[in-house]
Design a protein around this motif. Structure first.
Motif, PDB file in Angstrom:
ATOM      1  N   PHE A  82      35.739  24.898  44.608  1.00  0.00           N
ATOM      2  CA  PHE A  82      36.908  25.657  45.054  1.00  0.00           C
ATOM      3  C   PHE A  82      37.625  26.295  43.868  1.00  0.00           C
ATOM      4  N   PHE A  83      37.891  25.499  42.815  1.00  0.00           N
ATOM      5  CA  PHE A  83      38.575  26.058  41.653  1.00  0.00           C
ATOM      6  C   PHE A  83      37.726  27.137  40.972  1.00  0.00           C
ATOM      7  N   MET A  84      36.412  26.934  40.918  1.00  0.00           N
ATOM      8  CA  MET A  84      35.558  27.963  40.324  1.00  0.00           C
ATOM      9  C   MET A  84      35.563  29.216  41.184  1.00  0.00           C
ATOM     10  N   ARG A  85      35.563  29.052  42.503  1.00  0.00           N
ATOM     11  CA  ARG A  85      35.625  30.229  43.385  1.00  0.00           C
ATOM     12  C   ARG A  85      36.912  31.025  43.173  1.00  0.00           C
ATOM     13  N   ILE A  86      38.053  30.335  43.026  1.00  0.00           N
ATOM     14  CA  ILE A  86      39.315  31.019  42.748  1.00  0.00           C
ATOM     15  C   ILE A  86      39.207  31.778  41.429  1.00  0.00           C
ATOM     16  N   ALA A  87      38.650  31.119  40.408  1.00  0.00           N
ATOM     17  CA  ALA A  87      38.501  31.739  39.089  1.00  0.00           C
ATOM     18  C   ALA A  87      37.604  32.965  39.155  1.00  0.00           C
ATOM     19  N   MET A  88      36.523  32.879  39.898  1.00  0.00           N
ATOM     20  CA  MET A  88      35.618  34.027  40.038  1.00  0.00           C
ATOM     21  C   MET A  88      36.329  35.203  40.697  1.00  0.00           C
ATOM     22  N   GLY A  89      37.094  34.905  41.743  1.00  0.00           N
ATOM     23  CA  GLY A  89      37.813  35.977  42.417  1.00  0.00           C
ATOM     24  C   GLY A  89      38.785  36.691  41.501  1.00  0.00           C
ATOM     25  N   LEU A  90      39.382  35.950  40.563  1.00  0.00           N
ATOM     26  CA  LEU A  90      40.333  36.552  39.627  1.00  0.00           C
ATOM     27  C   LEU A  90      39.641  37.239  38.466  1.00  0.00           C
ATOM     28  N   ALA A  91      38.346  36.989  38.289  1.00  0.00           N
ATOM     29  CA  ALA A  91      37.605  37.589  37.171  1.00  0.00           C
ATOM     30  C   ALA A  91      36.693  38.726  37.609  1.00  0.00           C
ATOM     31  N   LEU A  92      36.798  39.148  38.858  1.00  0.00           N
ATOM     32  CA  LEU A  92      35.874  40.136  39.397  1.00  0.00           C
ATOM     33  C   LEU A  92      35.826  41.432  38.587  1.00  0.00           C
ATOM     34  N   ARG A  93      36.936  41.837  37.990  1.00  0.00           N
ATOM     35  CA  ARG A  93      36.979  43.110  37.266  1.00  0.00           C
ATOM     36  C   ARG A  93      36.965  42.942  35.753  1.00  0.00           C
ATOM     37  N   GLU A  94      36.727  41.726  35.302  1.00  0.00           N
ATOM     38  CA  GLU A  94      36.608  41.492  33.865  1.00  0.00           C
ATOM     39  C   GLU A  94      35.243  41.989  33.373  1.00  0.00           C
ATOM     40  N   VAL A  95      35.169  42.398  32.105  1.00  0.00           N
ATOM     41  CA  VAL A  95      33.912  42.875  31.527  1.00  0.00           C
ATOM     42  C   VAL A  95      32.924  41.721  31.429  1.00  0.00           C
ATOM     43  N   ASP A  96      33.344  40.625  30.819  1.00  0.00           N
ATOM     44  CA  ASP A  96      32.500  39.430  30.737  1.00  0.00           C
ATOM     45  C   ASP A  96      32.977  38.458  31.808  1.00  0.00           C
ATOM     46  N   ARG A  97      32.486  38.686  33.019  1.00  0.00           N
ATOM     47  CA  ARG A  97      33.037  37.974  34.162  1.00  0.00           C
ATOM     48  C   ARG A  97      32.792  36.482  34.085  1.00  0.00           C
ATOM     49  N   GLU A  98      31.605  36.075  33.679  1.00  0.00           N
ATOM     50  CA  GLU A  98      31.297  34.647  33.630  1.00  0.00           C
ATOM     51  C   GLU A  98      32.194  33.922  32.629  1.00  0.00           C
ATOM     52  N   ALA A  99      32.370  34.500  31.455  1.00  0.00           N
ATOM     53  CA  ALA A  99      33.182  33.854  30.428  1.00  0.00           C
ATOM     54  C   ALA A  99      34.622  33.704  30.895  1.00  0.00           C
ATOM     55  N   LYS A 100      35.166  34.751  31.511  1.00  0.00           N
ATOM     56  CA  LYS A 100      36.545  34.689  31.979  1.00  0.00           C
ATOM     57  C   LYS A 100      36.681  33.754  33.186  1.00  0.00           C
ATOM     58  N   ALA A 101      35.683  33.750  34.052  1.00  0.00           N
ATOM     59  CA  ALA A 101      35.732  32.837  35.199  1.00  0.00           C
ATOM     60  C   ALA A 101      35.771  31.395  34.716  1.00  0.00           C
ATOM     61  N   GLU A 116      36.868  30.372  31.772  1.00  0.00           N
ATOM     62  CA  GLU A 116      38.186  30.177  31.151  1.00  0.00           C
ATOM     63  C   GLU A 116      39.246  29.918  32.213  1.00  0.00           C
ATOM     64  N   PHE A 117      39.215  30.700  33.281  1.00  0.00           N
ATOM     65  CA  PHE A 117      40.198  30.519  34.358  1.00  0.00           C
ATOM     66  C   PHE A 117      39.973  29.189  35.073  1.00  0.00           C
ATOM     67  N   TYR A 118      38.708  28.848  35.310  1.00  0.00           N
ATOM     68  CA  TYR A 118      38.377  27.584  35.960  1.00  0.00           C
ATOM     69  C   TYR A 118      38.919  26.399  35.168  1.00  0.00           C
ATOM     70  N   ASN A 119      38.719  26.432  33.868  1.00  0.00           N
ATOM     71  CA  ASN A 119      39.178  25.313  33.040  1.00  0.00           C
ATOM     72  C   ASN A 119      40.687  25.125  33.124  1.00  0.00           C
ATOM     73  N   LEU A 120      41.421  26.225  33.245  1.00  0.00           N
ATOM     74  CA  LEU A 120      42.873  26.119  33.351  1.00  0.00           C
ATOM     75  C   LEU A 120      43.282  25.525  34.692  1.00  0.00           C
TER      76      LEU A 120
END
Length: 907
Positions: free
Chosen positions: A282-301, A303-307
């Protein structure tokens, strides 16, 4: 009612079941009364015993279980005897139970086996040793009595029950024992998560480690969500294997029962009621949704997941509901202003419905709508005023209940000079014409400084209809005062048709009286919000939002939008103080996540999209403030705590504004930056002097900066700001439940209490207090009984040392003015506002006046609920047979419960 319970089975101590018989309860209670009162009282006491039986039956029905243990029934009898203060009868009943238990000990089997219907339909054998082993598998690192939990679970089982009943009994056993030790809350959470993984993955989970189960649940959840047309197909474009390898299953151990149950009931995606994702996925899914428009989507997802998964920061409920979905409405709050024409009024109500559908909390400014009996030029008739339209807005919020996921929520604001203000104050009363009442809508006063001055001066106040003085709506500060005084002069000369003059003090007294009696309207201050607004060059703040922390401009062309998330302060304490390095890193990532919301968001109303993309406001807040004070060993109402309020707010704001400047350097400034206070080098703390100048009097608060604000000014001058507004402290009711801390900047409500929300009722025990009492050898059954008896307060308990009494004061034991003082020093640094509840024990007119006058005098922008003590009761879980179960817990005023669903609308 007793007939409603005929289908509930009573589980005897040997595991067999019998039909429920209410008459046996009545007989037992009557015997206890006779034992104490004598045979002469038998007739009268039988009638009372019957009423106690009714209460027991109600409690059983509320649990909604197909069966109940005989011991649990007896616990409920004790509970209701204690609640009715028949302590002597309850003691007699307890003694009888104890004697009966002693007689049973030699012959009562402790390891008998039960025949259980397995998930595949086959009969399997379950005994107490198997129950204990299952509990032990999830109890590593927890100080819990595995055997006691197993025995408790066995009490709720019977021959012929299902394996689902076994799982429920295990959860219930841990849940029942939470008040004995808060460690059982984590045990219950672990049991729920284990069963959740099985729900998501099926039998395959039994061959997996925790890490493998969490990773597999994440991948399967994303795929199932896309297949079920719940998730955006773009989610499959991520490298799911890379993200799965970043999943940290050990973070599941952070959950308390309330947190995981809240996620399960309200947040996790499901298909036909079967959950398709588990917490880490669930937390990773939220992070992915917030990283959809990032250039390096996996890295930002990642980072967001860890927070998120570390509980260092949590986004607001709409973001948790909708991130990564096909309809990503992620914003929390919407502010509108309603025009004074029929088409515009109903357009505003339509906008309310569309915004509420996807979980938005609403704040409506109704000041422009003409007052009762005002002239209508088109028909040559008279207006019915603003109240009938407020009734329609109220009913719309009820009808459009945020997509069926939680109660719709709206707050209506009205300025104090409006001619309908007196009727507006009475909207939440339970008497009067119900067609002119709004029982479900919140209301708030939008008060100009001039009114507060008139109260102090004991002067008169004039009420006008906005159809005759429309410019007052757009003015604030000295400009408002000048125009208002001119209208008063016109009224005195007969040049204004519709007005009323009343003593300001009389209206103020009525405001406070209604606030005390109904919980509404809340007290908010128009001029503080506008004079200190960074965006005053671009418009006017006409209201706040549902929870009074958002202060953004609205107009006919713009609906203000705010995107929220909160830092968990308790996770940022290190070495006896704030961990500034970690806080800076958290805030930097959190601000990026909130800024991303603006571009990803689904906007159901064009005016909201235009406004949000133009100004890009976000609202970074905090939660776990009380938990942080416990870590620092600071009493909530101490001077040191006020200093921490100042230091934590300064640091949060400094890092948020700096992060926004960094984003501006990377992504560009927001479009209306030019001319803002940011652009002019005026930071929020500088605007306090502007407010003092506008008022013509000093602001009764003073702080000294400890961070390099000059360097930040230079940075903003060079790079600008990405966001017009950055910081707002929201209530965080639900997300604080998820991460297991006290909400927002709130003091702890009780050291032992029951929290009720849409996920059910949960026993909450102050784990820090229990740890301290254990360390001093003071945590025992007697202490638990005393905590219950004194409503979760340690103050009357003689055994508790003075330092712990000071540290563990509850909300109504804290000096109200200290709440104001701490809020005032925070407000110096914050560019928006804070959702500040006022807790008051023994409220009086004078105390209310002093409190709210102090709030204005110290420069606060808004206040939220007034919470006062009331004699309400809440049921607690049991300790042992014979323990005191009666607990009185205090609720916050007639309009505000311990966990008010309307408080959750923002977070």
């Amino acid at each position: 009612m007793k007939n409603d319970i005929l289908n509930v089975a009573v589980v005897k101590r040997d595991g067999n079941t019998v039909a429920f018989n209410a008459a046996k309860i009545t007989t037992a209670i009557t015997k206890a009364f006779i034992e104490v009162k004598g045979k002469d009282a038998a007739s009268a006491m039988h009638h009372y015993a019957s009423s106690v039986t009714d209460e027991v039956v109600k409690s059983i029905l509320r649990r909604g279980h197909a069966s109940i243990g005989i011991e649990d029934i007896q616990d409920l009898v004790e509970l209701h005897l204690m609640r009715s203060e028949h302590f002597d009868v309850a003691r007699a009943y307890i003694v009888f139970r104890s004697q009966q238990a002693n007689r049973r000990v030699p012959s009562e089997p402790q390891d008998h086996a039960l025949s259980v219907v397995g998930d595949d339909g086959n009969i399997v054998t379950v005994d107490i040793k198997q129950l204990a082993e299952r509990i032990r598998a999830h109890a590593q690192g927890l100080e819990v009595d595995v055997d006691a939990a197993a025995r408790q679970a066995l009490r709720d089982l019977y021959n012929g029950c299902s394996m689902a009943d076994v799982r429920k009994a295990l959860h219930g056993a841990a849940r029942t024992l939470i008040e004995v030790d808060p460690a059982y809350s984590k045990l219950a959470a672990r049991l729920v998560i284990a069963d959740l993984h099985a729900e998501v993955l099926g039998d395959a989970v039994h061959q997996m480690s925790d890490d493998e189960a969490s990773a597999a649940a994440f991948v399967s959840g994303i795929r199932a969500g896309v297949e079920a047309e719940l998730l955006d197909p773009q989610m499959l474009q991520f490298d799911l294997d890379q993200l799965a390898s970043a999943i940290r299953a050990e973070r599941n151990a952070q959950f308390e029962l309330l947190g995981i149950q809240t996620l399960y009931d309200r947040y996790l995606l499901h298909v036909q009621k079967r959950r398709i994702e588990a917490p880490q996925g669930f937390f990773m899914r939220i992070a992915m949704g917030l990283a959809l428009r990032e250039v390096d989507r996996e890295a930002k997802a990642i980072e967001f997941y860890n927070l998120l998964s570390s509980f260092d920061f949590m986004t607001s409920t709409p973001t948790l509901f909708n991130s990564g979905t096909l309809r990503p409405q992620l914003s929390s709050c919407f502010l509108t202003t309603i025009p004074d024409d029929l088409a515009g009024i109903y357009e505003g109500i339509k906008e309310n419905a569309l915004l509420s559908k996807f979980a938005g909390g609403l704040g409506n400014d109704w000041t422009r709508v003409r007052a009762l009996r005002s002239h209508i030029k088109g028909t040559n008739g008279e207006s019915q005023g603003v109240v009938p339209f407020l009734k329609v807005a109220n009913d719309t919020a009820v009808a459009v209940n945020q997509g069926g996921r939680r109660q719709g929520a709206v707050c209506g604001y009205l300025e104090t000079w409006h001619l309908d203000i007196e009727e507006f104050l009475e909207l939440r009363k339970n008497t009067g014409d119900d067609r002119r009442r709004t029982h479900d809508m919140n209301t708030a006063n939008w008060i100009p400084d001039l009114f507060m001055k008139r109260v102090i001066e004991q002067g008169n106040w004039t009420l006008f209809t906005p159809s005759e003085c429309p410019d007052l709506h757009e003015l604030y500060g000295r400009a408002f005062e000048k125009a208002y005084v001119a209208y008063e002069a016109k009224a005195a000369q007969g040049q204004v048709a519709n007005f009323k003059v009343i003593p300001a003090e009389v209206l103020w007294r009525k405001m406070l009286t209604m606030l005390f009696e109904t919980g509404h309207p809340w007290i908010t201050f128009k001029d503080s919000c506008n004079v200190r607004s960074p965006q005053q060059h671009a418009g006017v703040v006409h209201s706040s939002n549902l929870c009074t922390e958002i202060t953004l401009n609205t107009s006919d062309g713009e609906i203000a939008v705010c995107n929220l998330g909160s830092v968990n302060l308790a996770r940022h304490i290190k070495g006896g103080g704030l961990d500034l390095e970690k806080l800076q890193a958290t805030v930097k990532t959190a601000m990026r996540m909130l800024d991303n919301v603006i571009d990803i968001n689904l906007y159901t109303v064009k005016k909201a999209r235009d406004s949000n993309l133009r100004h890009r406001p976000v609202g970074l807040g905090v939660m776990g403030y009380q938990d942080a004070l416990f870590e620092l060993r600071l009493p909530f109402d101490s001077e040191e705590a006020v200093q921490f309020a100042n230091a934590s707010a300064e640091a949060l704001c400094f890092y948020a504004y700096s992060a926004s400047a960094d984003l501006a350097r990377e992504r560009g400034v927001y479009s209306t930056f030019k001319g803002s206070l940011w652009d002019r080098g005026v930071l929020p703390q500088d605007s306090l002097a502007i407010l003092a100048e506008e008022r013509g009097r000093s602001i009764a608060v003073s702080v000294s900066p400890s961070m390099d604000w000059d360097a930040l000014r230079s940075k903003i001058a060079t790079h600008g700001m990405r966001n017009s507004n950055c910081v707002a402290i929201a209530p965080t009711a639900t997300i604080a439940n998820i991460v297991g801390v006290d909400a927002s900047i709130e003091p702890k409500f009780g050291n032992l209490a029951v929290k009720s929300n849409l996920a059910g009722e949960f026993t909450i025990v102050n784990r820090q207090l229990v740890a301290d009492l254990k360390a001093r050898g003071l945590w025992d059954a007697a202490m638990l009984v005393e905590l219950k008896h004194f409503d979760g307060s340690v103050q009357p308990i003689d055994r508790v040392p003075a330092d712990l009494k000071a540290l563990y004061k509850t909300a109504f034991e804290i000096d109200t003015l200290k709440l104001i003082e701490a809020a005032a020093v925070r407000q110096v640094w914050i560019d928006q506002a804070q959702s500040l509840n006022i807790y008051m024990k023994g409220a009086s007119g004078r105390k209310l006046h002093e409190t709210y006058m102090a709030a204005w005098d110290k420069g606060l922008k808004t206040t939220y609920y007034l919470r006062t003590t009331s004699a309400s009761q809440a049921e607690k879980a049991t300790v042992d047979a014979g323990a005191l179960n009666a607990v009185r817990t205090q609720e916050a005023g007639k309009a505000c419960r311990i966990d008010d669903p309307t408080c959750e609308a923002c977070q």
